[in-house]
Design a protein around this motif. Structure first.
Motif, PDB file in Angstrom:
ATOM      1  N   ASP A  30       0.142  -5.371  -3.392  1.00  0.00           N
ATOM      2  CA  ASP A  30      -1.228  -5.098  -2.927  1.00  0.00           C
ATOM      3  C   ASP A  30      -2.271  -5.319  -4.012  1.00  0.00           C
ATOM      4  OD1 ASP A  30      -0.360  -4.387  -0.401  1.00  0.00           O
ATOM      5  OD2 ASP A  30      -0.358  -2.231  -0.807  1.00  0.00           O
ATOM      6  N   ILE A  31      -1.980  -4.899  -5.236  1.00  0.00           N
ATOM      7  CA  ILE A  31      -3.038  -4.837  -6.260  1.00  0.00           C
ATOM      8  C   ILE A  31      -3.013  -6.012  -7.234  1.00  0.00           C
ATOM      9  CG2 ILE A  31      -3.050  -2.320  -6.116  1.00  0.00           C
ATOM     10  CD1 ILE A  31      -1.632  -2.228  -8.832  1.00  0.00           C
ATOM     11  N   TYR A  32      -1.975  -6.859  -7.166  1.00  0.00           N
ATOM     12  CA  TYR A  32      -1.913  -8.003  -8.081  1.00  0.00           C
ATOM     13  C   TYR A  32      -2.013  -9.305  -7.298  1.00  0.00           C
ATOM     14  CZ  TYR A  32      -0.562  -4.872 -11.862  1.00  0.00           C
ATOM     15  OH  TYR A  32      -0.555  -3.871 -12.814  1.00  0.00           O
ATOM     16  N   THR A  33      -2.603 -10.303  -7.934  1.00  0.00           N
ATOM     17  CA  THR A  33      -2.751 -11.608  -7.304  1.00  0.00           C
ATOM     18  C   THR A  33      -1.397 -12.298  -7.222  1.00  0.00           C
ATOM     19  OG1 THR A  33      -3.097 -12.839  -9.350  1.00  0.00           O
ATOM     20  CG2 THR A  33      -5.040 -11.812  -8.342  1.00  0.00           C
ATOM     21  N   LEU A  34      -1.367 -13.354  -6.418  1.00  0.00           N
ATOM     22  CA  LEU A  34      -0.141 -14.126  -6.244  1.00  0.00           C
ATOM     23  C   LEU A  34       0.376 -14.645  -7.580  1.00  0.00           C
ATOM     24  CD1 LEU A  34       1.919 -15.498  -4.401  1.00  0.00           C
ATOM     25  CD2 LEU A  34       0.301 -17.384  -4.122  1.00  0.00           C
ATOM     26  N   ALA A  35      -0.523 -15.138  -8.430  1.00  0.00           N
ATOM     27  CA  ALA A  35      -0.115 -15.680  -9.723  1.00  0.00           C
ATOM     28  C   ALA A  35       0.412 -14.591 -10.651  1.00  0.00           C
ATOM     29  CB  ALA A  35      -1.290 -16.396 -10.387  1.00  0.00           C
ATOM     30  N   ASN A  44      -1.634  -4.789   6.382  1.00  0.00           N
ATOM     31  CA  ASN A  44      -1.071  -3.864   7.360  1.00  0.00           C
ATOM     32  C   ASN A  44       0.320  -4.253   7.844  1.00  0.00           C
ATOM     33  OD1 ASN A  44      -2.012  -6.113   8.733  1.00  0.00           O
ATOM     34  ND2 ASN A  44      -2.529  -4.976  10.583  1.00  0.00           N
ATOM     35  N   GLU A  45       0.849  -5.367   7.329  1.00  0.00           N
ATOM     36  CA  GLU A  45       2.225  -5.760   7.652  1.00  0.00           C
ATOM     37  C   GLU A  45       3.104  -5.834   6.409  1.00  0.00           C
ATOM     38  OE1 GLU A  45       1.383  -8.618  11.550  1.00  0.00           O
ATOM     39  OE2 GLU A  45       1.730  -9.542   9.602  1.00  0.00           O
ATOM     40  N   ARG A  46       2.488  -5.736   5.227  1.00  0.00           N
ATOM     41  CA  ARG A  46       3.222  -5.969   3.986  1.00  0.00           C
ATOM     42  C   ARG A  46       4.279  -4.901   3.728  1.00  0.00           C
ATOM     43  NH1 ARG A  46      -0.938  -6.860   0.041  1.00  0.00           N
ATOM     44  NH2 ARG A  46      -1.153  -8.875   1.050  1.00  0.00           N
ATOM     45  N   LYS A  58       7.311   1.188   7.581  1.00  0.00           N
ATOM     46  CA  LYS A  58       6.376   1.176   8.715  1.00  0.00           C
ATOM     47  C   LYS A  58       5.286   2.215   8.526  1.00  0.00           C
ATOM     48  CE  LYS A  58       4.562   0.396  12.703  1.00  0.00           C
ATOM     49  NZ  LYS A  58       3.745  -0.814  12.903  1.00  0.00           N
ATOM     50  N   LEU A  59       5.648   3.419   8.101  1.00  0.00           N
ATOM     51  CA  LEU A  59       4.657   4.475   7.902  1.00  0.00           C
ATOM     52  C   LEU A  59       3.638   4.094   6.830  1.00  0.00           C
ATOM     53  CD1 LEU A  59       6.871   7.695   8.091  1.00  0.00           C
ATOM     54  CD2 LEU A  59       5.207   6.891   9.775  1.00  0.00           C
ATOM     55  N   SER A  60       4.061   3.347   5.830  1.00  0.00           N
ATOM     56  CA  SER A  60       3.135   2.952   4.763  1.00  0.00           C
ATOM     57  C   SER A  60       2.069   1.994   5.276  1.00  0.00           C
ATOM     58  CB  SER A  60       3.898   2.315   3.598  1.00  0.00           C
ATOM     59  OG  SER A  60       4.263   0.973   3.883  1.00  0.00           O
ATOM     60  N   ASP A  61       2.413   1.219   6.304  1.00  0.00           N
ATOM     61  CA  ASP A  61       1.431   0.326   6.904  1.00  0.00           C
ATOM     62  C   ASP A  61       0.469   1.074   7.815  1.00  0.00           C
ATOM     63  OD1 ASP A  61       2.346  -1.951   5.658  1.00  0.00           O
ATOM     64  OD2 ASP A  61       3.667  -2.553   7.298  1.00  0.00           O
ATOM     65  N   VAL A  62       0.814   2.314   8.149  1.00  0.00           N
ATOM     66  CA  VAL A  62      -0.023   3.126   9.033  1.00  0.00           C
ATOM     67  C   VAL A  62      -0.921   4.074   8.240  1.00  0.00           C
ATOM     68  CG1 VAL A  62      -0.007   4.866  10.868  1.00  0.00           C
ATOM     69  CG2 VAL A  62       1.644   2.983  10.917  1.00  0.00           C
ATOM     70  N   ALA A 107       7.120 -14.617  -1.460  1.00  0.00           N
ATOM     71  CA  ALA A 107       6.797 -15.532  -0.361  1.00  0.00           C
ATOM     72  C   ALA A 107       6.643 -14.752   0.938  1.00  0.00           C
ATOM     73  CB  ALA A 107       7.888 -16.580  -0.211  1.00  0.00           C
ATOM     74  N   ALA A 108       7.539 -13.789   1.178  1.00  0.00           N
ATOM     75  CA  ALA A 108       7.459 -12.978   2.388  1.00  0.00           C
ATOM     76  C   ALA A 108       6.202 -12.119   2.377  1.00  0.00           C
ATOM     77  CB  ALA A 108       8.711 -12.109   2.518  1.00  0.00           C
ATOM     78  N   GLN A 109       5.897 -11.490   1.236  1.00  0.00           N
ATOM     79  CA  GLN A 109       4.709 -10.645   1.136  1.00  0.00           C
ATOM     80  C   GLN A 109       3.425 -11.444   1.348  1.00  0.00           C
ATOM     81  OE1 GLN A 109       5.103  -8.866  -2.777  1.00  0.00           O
ATOM     82  NE2 GLN A 109       5.867  -6.956  -1.905  1.00  0.00           N
ATOM     83  N   THR A 110       3.394 -12.648   0.779  1.00  0.00           N
ATOM     84  CA  THR A 110       2.186 -13.472   0.827  1.00  0.00           C
ATOM     85  C   THR A 110       1.892 -13.971   2.238  1.00  0.00           C
ATOM     86  OG1 THR A 110       2.639 -14.186  -1.439  1.00  0.00           O
ATOM     87  CG2 THR A 110       1.083 -15.507  -0.201  1.00  0.00           C
ATOM     88  N   SER A 111       2.904 -14.045   3.076  1.00  0.00           N
ATOM     89  CA  SER A 111       2.725 -14.611   4.413  1.00  0.00           C
ATOM     90  C   SER A 111       2.093 -13.642   5.399  1.00  0.00           C
ATOM     91  CB  SER A 111       4.081 -15.074   4.959  1.00  0.00           C
ATOM     92  OG  SER A 111       4.928 -13.967   5.256  1.00  0.00           O
TER      93      SER A 111
END
Length: 478
Positions: free
Chosen positions: A131-136, A393-395, A73-77, A385-389
């Motif tokens: 955060d820094i890499y694309t989905l692929a 600020n929620e990842r 949570k703190l990392s999203d803040v 899949a969870a990260q991509t959704s």
């Protein structure tokens, strides 16, 4: 938030130094997971405390597990980088303190500091990669991170054995000092975030209640049947206290302006099912990690190093399939890829359970390799899949929740599998010293692991059928 195009994945790419820093940081946690176990006899001979040494692992696991949601949570803040550096710093301080510990209780206390550092390092490494890499690219990057665990599964026991043989067990902790310094320096130098600074209301009460409740619940799962009987008064008090505090935490979160664990984490179908899958992955992993070496050493009188190498097949198979999973989920979707993986996992655990009555090190290693291949196709696609959704600020919360569920699965898995094994040992006069009894207990545990894998199939089926878009760029800060 800015969007950056794909620049290639690897050490020579522009993001290579960050990837190296993430791998070094992950290596701290990965090596520590295996290096301490082989040095326990040497530690006990030096500072005593044989009856207390299991707390070296329990205290570390507790601290790591309960701190993950708070760090997430703190990392999203405030951003990933500060939390990662705090984690590396705590791990560094904990390692130095462990290296100079003068008694078992003191060493256990310092392991808590290490665990608090690990609780930040592991989820932040995965979140930063998201955060820094694309989905692929993420599957390949997860393969790099998973390969750290594969290498550590061999390097850890070897280092621990060498340090123990030389009578310098303190070196297993002090060796972390240069690794922490290099990882922290590379992260400071290479990873830059552009965080929008806004006023936040930190949910201190929720964080405190969550930490205390999970500490009691995980403590009850880890020590039940070991430090005290399951039906004892202390066991009931621990679980009741944890349940009451967790209920209070849920009430507080409903009114908190910025809850540490938002209700939407469990209300969204994709996030809920991927967390359940992570729970199953954690249980399967710990079931095999805890009992395969004991099975081989006790049933075949295999050397601990050889038994460790047989188990290493599990963590070798994982990064192989994890790094290739991107090709699958970009074509057939996350759920279908995970379904292939969990099917392979069930097959591997079934082979292990069915052949346990006739111990064979090659068969065990082969089964572990198959399970590793399967888990790589389950854990990586479901986490991505969870990260991509969610957005940036929620990842952090999503990644932390997934890894937290895996930790809870590991803790409960250890408790359940331990109870099963102890029930078998209690029914024979020779207990855990008789090879045939060890075979019977291990076979029962492996059957339970297979059942756990089968139950995880249900969670995979429950995932929404989503297929990612190939051209998705990484949302990088800065």
């Amino acid at each position: 938030m800015t969007t950056t195009p794909a620049e290639g994945v690897g050490f020579r790419s522009k993001r290579g130094p960050v990837l190296i820093a993430l791998m070094l940081s992950t290596g701290l946690v990965a090596i520590d997971a295996t290096v301490v176990a082989t040095a326990v006899p040497s530690i006990v001979r030096d500072i005593g405390g044989f009856t207390s040494f299991p707390w070296l692992f329990s205290a570390y696991l507790l601290a790591q597990a309960v701190s993950v949601p708070v760090y997430a949570k703190l990392s999203d803040v405030i951003g990933r980088k500060p939390i990662m550096l705090v984690g590396i710093g705590l791990f560094l301080v904990g390692s130095i303190l462990c290296g100079v510990a003068w008694s078992m209780p003191v060493l256990i206390a310092f392991r808590v500091v290490q665990g608090l550092g690990a609780g930040a390092v592991q989820p932040m490494a995965i979140t930063i990669a998201g955060d820094i890499y694309t989905l692929a690219e993420r599957a390949k990057v997860q393969g790099y991170l998973a390969s750290v665990w594969a290498v550590s599964s061999v390097v850890g026991p070897t280092l621990g054995g060498v340090f123990a043989a030389l009578g310098i067990w303190r070196g297993i902790f002090l060796i972390n000092i240069p690794l922490c310094l290099v990882a922290g320096w590379m992260l400071v130098r290479s990873f830059h975030e552009n965080i929008e600074h806004v006023k936040h209301r930190v949910d201190y009460l929720g964080a405190g209640l969550l930490t205390l409740s999970l500490t009691l619940l995980i403590l009850g799962a880890l020590e039940g049947g070991q430090a005290w009987a399951w039906n004892s008064a202390i066991s009931g008090a621990v679980f009741a206290g944890g349940a009451i505090l967790f209920a209070a935490f849920l009430l507080v979160e409903r009114k908190a302006a910025e809850p540490v664990l938002p209700p939407w984490v469990v209300s969204r179908r994709l996030l809920a099912t991927t967390a359940m899958i992570a729970f199953g992955v954690g249980a399967v992993m710990l079931g095999l990690t805890s009992y395969v070496p004991t099975f081989l050493v006790g049933a075949l009188s295999t050397s601990p190093i050889l038994a460790g190498l047989a188990l290493a097949a599990l963590t070798i198979g994982w990064p192989i399939s994890a790094s290739q999973s991107g090709r699958l989920y970009l074509r057939i979707g996350f759920r279908n890829t995970a379904m292939i993986g969990i099917t392979v996992t069930v097959i591997g655990t079934a082979v292990l359970a069915l052949t346990a009555s006739s111990p064979n090190i090659a068969m065990v290693a082969g089964s572990c390799f198959i399970v590793g291949l399967g888990l790589g196709l389950v854990a990586t696609p479901t986490l991505i899949a969870a990260q991509t959704s969610v957005e940036w600020n929620e990842r952090g919360v999503v990644t932390g929740t997934n890894l937290f569920a895996r930790s809870i699965g590991s803790a409960i898995g250890v408790a359940v599998f331990g109870a099963i094994a102890n029930a078998v040992y209690a029914g024979t006069p020779h207990g855990d010293t008789d090879p045939q009894t060890i075979v019977a207990a291990s076979a029962a545990v492996f059957l339970a692991v297979m059942i756990c894998a089968v139950l995880t199939v249900v969670a995979v089926i429950g995932m929404p059928a989503t297929k990612p878009v190939k051209q998705v760029h990484a949302a990088a800060r800065g």
